[in-house]
Design an enzyme around this catalytic site. Structure first.
Site, PDB file in Angstrom:
ATOM      1  CG  HIS A  59      42.609  45.813  46.525  1.00 61.49           C
ATOM      2  ND1 HIS A  59      43.976  45.998  46.590  1.00 61.49           N
ATOM      3  CD2 HIS A  59      42.420  44.814  45.628  1.00 61.49           C
ATOM      4  CE1 HIS A  59      44.580  45.149  45.788  1.00 61.49           C
ATOM      5  NE2 HIS A  59      43.667  44.428  45.172  1.00 61.49           N
ATOM      6  CG  ASP A 100      46.538  42.871  42.622  1.00 59.56           C
ATOM      7  OD1 ASP A 100      45.471  43.349  43.041  1.00 59.56           O
ATOM      8  OD2 ASP A 100      47.096  41.870  43.123  1.00 59.56           O
ATOM      9  CD  GLU A 155      42.382  42.290  47.868  1.00 59.86           C
ATOM     10  OE1 GLU A 155      41.856  41.365  47.216  1.00 59.86           O
ATOM     11  OE2 GLU A 155      43.629  42.499  47.835  1.00 59.86           O
ATOM     12  CD  GLU A 156      46.904  42.364  47.281  1.00 65.71           C
ATOM     13  OE1 GLU A 156      46.809  41.149  47.570  1.00 65.71           O
ATOM     14  OE2 GLU A 156      46.854  42.788  46.120  1.00 65.71           O
ATOM     15  CG  ASP A 170      41.223  42.883  42.891  1.00 69.36           C
ATOM     16  OD1 ASP A 170      42.285  43.360  42.460  1.00 69.36           O
ATOM     17  OD2 ASP A 170      41.164  42.149  43.890  1.00 69.36           O
ATOM     18  CG  HIS A 176      50.426  39.302  44.656  1.00 73.22           C
ATOM     19  ND1 HIS A 176      49.873  38.438  45.569  1.00 73.22           N
ATOM     20  CD2 HIS A 176      49.479  40.250  44.425  1.00 73.22           C
ATOM     21  CE1 HIS A 176      48.648  38.840  45.880  1.00 73.22           C
ATOM     22  NE2 HIS A 176      48.389  39.943  45.184  1.00 73.22           N
TER      23      HIS A 176
END
Length: 502
Positions: A281, A293, A325-326, A354, A454
């Site tokens: 992604h 990420d 994707e998130e 990923d 994140h």
């Protein structure tokens, strides 16, 4: 400048001999064949320094565009354009597939969940339950119907409630579906419920320790067009026990939709009926630049694609960079959903990458055969062979690996949901590294694999360059071998209905 010597070009241009059999052990233990030779050469051409160069470019893009590369932002657009430019320069024909996502979702007033019969009970919004983000608006009063619940819950997450269309056999259209969290994506449960005629949906937490309370969840699923909420385990247990319970469920919301695009590049050569697919992604979360990420997966497969463009292949190879994707696997989910069965059947396997450079990494391979016997079930037939192929590479370098479940948190989910075998590499996210893993891989036990998961600190300084280099080589090795030989991957005879994940 990266170059391939004339002798290598000449050697690869020669007609290819018959392929060797499927790999079952370490690469070094196999009799040399064209797939082995090709894999060795491609691995030598793929360089960690080049992958890092792509990561620095993605960091610069994020820095120039508000600090992130999230769906719907100029940072995502610039990331897409960077990848497209590199792929076109390598000689690929690049195509795009549109991805709809929720640009904004506004809860105009608190949701309502009230049991109106046989007794009356009002559940507390933001405490007992939350509206799924981005639930469409709706006001439904109807009888609740339980869907394949596991009560009391099993000791480990294992419920398949709502994961299969057959779970809704006997479901009465117009009722509210009561579904338990478990081993497939929430979006899959929602789609199955909608197809069965549900007027609204209550998903409740599964019931194990740590999986009892409700929370606000963004599942990226609004297309069902019906209101849906996520409730505590206690709420679901009560409604399941109540005879012919009737509930009023109300969500008052406004949804605005935007569009991004997946980036797809495919080799010009190779059998178009045998597609080897790799994906990562491209988007980050809004909080930060997303360099681990998932800049790491993006950069690694981009480097493999650039080098593979110089090599011949027997099977078509497709590189895909997913949007949104998130926001709930939207890019891969909408892509797979849009494919007719004939196109799905051409995809022999899907490899997912990923987070492949976590600073406190472990070499984790998706557990295709469920040999770990924990959590989610095995992947579709062929997934075990993919896992073994990756294991062979790491064993050839005397590197350990551990399994990781298909838990529905990345883009393999939509593929295994329709029976396409999958596998890939993961180095860990917010989970905590065990003492056993620290002994195997080094690093620090008791702390997260990626403490910046994140967050704004997921920058160019948040990667382990050794893991990045090794995993880029592993990606090249398996991509090359499957590009030449798919005989270990069984042909699918019928589409599957079971999904894995969440």
């Amino acid at each position: 400048m990266r170059r391939i010597v004339t002798a290598l070009i000449a050697a690869l241009a020669l007609p290819l001999p018959l392929l060797s059999g499927p790999v079952t052990g370490p690469a070094s233990a196999q009799a040399a064949g064209p797939a082995d030779t090709y894999a060795d050469r491609l691995v030598r051409q793929v360089r960690g320094a080049n992958v890092e160069e792509h990561l620095r470019a993605l960091q610069a893009i994020a820095t120039a565009h508000g600090g992130n590369r999230a769906a719907g932002t100029t940072g995502y657009d610039a990331s897409r354009d960077y990848v497209v430019g590199k792929l076109r320069a390598a000689g690929y024909k690049v195509t795009f597939s549109p991805v709809e996502f929720v640009e904004s979702w506004t809860e105009n007033s608190p949701p309502v969940l009230t049991e109106t019969a046989p007794g009356r009970r009002e559940y507390v919004p933001k405490q007992d339950f939350f509206a799924f983000e981005p639930s469409p608006a709706g006001d439904v009063t109807a009888q609740v119907q339980a869907v394949d619940l596991t009560l009391p819950p099993a000791a480990t997450p294992s419920s398949t409630s709502g994961c299969e269309a057959s779970d809704f056999d006997g479901f009465v259209a117009g009722r509210i579906a009561l579904i338990q969290r478990g081993t497939c994506a929430f979006s899959q449960k929602v789609r199955n419920a909608k197809a069965a005629g549900a007027a609204a949906i209550i998903v409740f937490n599964e019931g194990q320790e740590g999986r009892t309370e409700a929370e606000q969840l963004d599942i990226g699923e609004w297309r069902a067009g019906i209101p849906m909420v996520y409730a505590d385990f206690a709420v679901g247990e009560r409604l399941a026990a109540a005879r012919d319970a009737t509930v009023r469920l109300t969500v008052d919301s406004t949804v605005a939709i935007g569009t991004d695009h997946n980036v797809i590049a495919e080799t010009r050569a190779g059998d178009p009926d045998n597609v080897v697919m790799l994906g990562a992604h491209l988007d980050s979360v809004p909080a930060g630049p997303g360099i681990n990420d998932n800049g790491s997966g993006t950069a690694a497969i981009l480097e493999v694609a650039e080098e593979m463009a110089r090599f011949p292949v027997r099977n078509r190879v497709r590189f895909t960079f997913w949007a949104a994707e998130e926001l709930g696997l939207l890019g891969s989910d909408q892509y797979v959903s849009s494919l007719p069965q004939s196109e799905r059947d051409r995809i022999r396997l899907y490899l997912n990458f990923d987070m492949v450079a976590s600073p406190n990494f472990a070499y984790k391979l998706y557990d295709g055969d469920d040999s770990d016997d924990t959590g989610a079930a095995a992947g579709p037939p062929g997934s075990a062979q993919i896992e073994r192929q990756f294991q062979a590479f790491y064993r050839s370098r005397d590197l350990p690996t551990v399994g990781t479940d298909f838990d529905g948190r990345s883009d393999y989910g939509p593929f295994i949901a329709v029976g396409i075998p999958a596998g890939g590499i993961f180095t860990g996210a917010e989970g905590v590294k065990t003492a056993a893993e620290a002994r195997l891989f080094g690093g620090t036990a008791g702390t997260a694999y990626d403490s910046c998961y994140h967050q704004a600190c997921d920058t160019i300084g948040n990667i382990d360059t050794t893991a990045l280099d090794v995993n880029a080589d592993a990606i090249a090795d398996s991509a090359a071998r499957f590009a030449f030989d798919l005989r270990s991957i069984p042909r699918r005879t019928a589409p599957a209905t079971r999904g894995e994940g969440s």
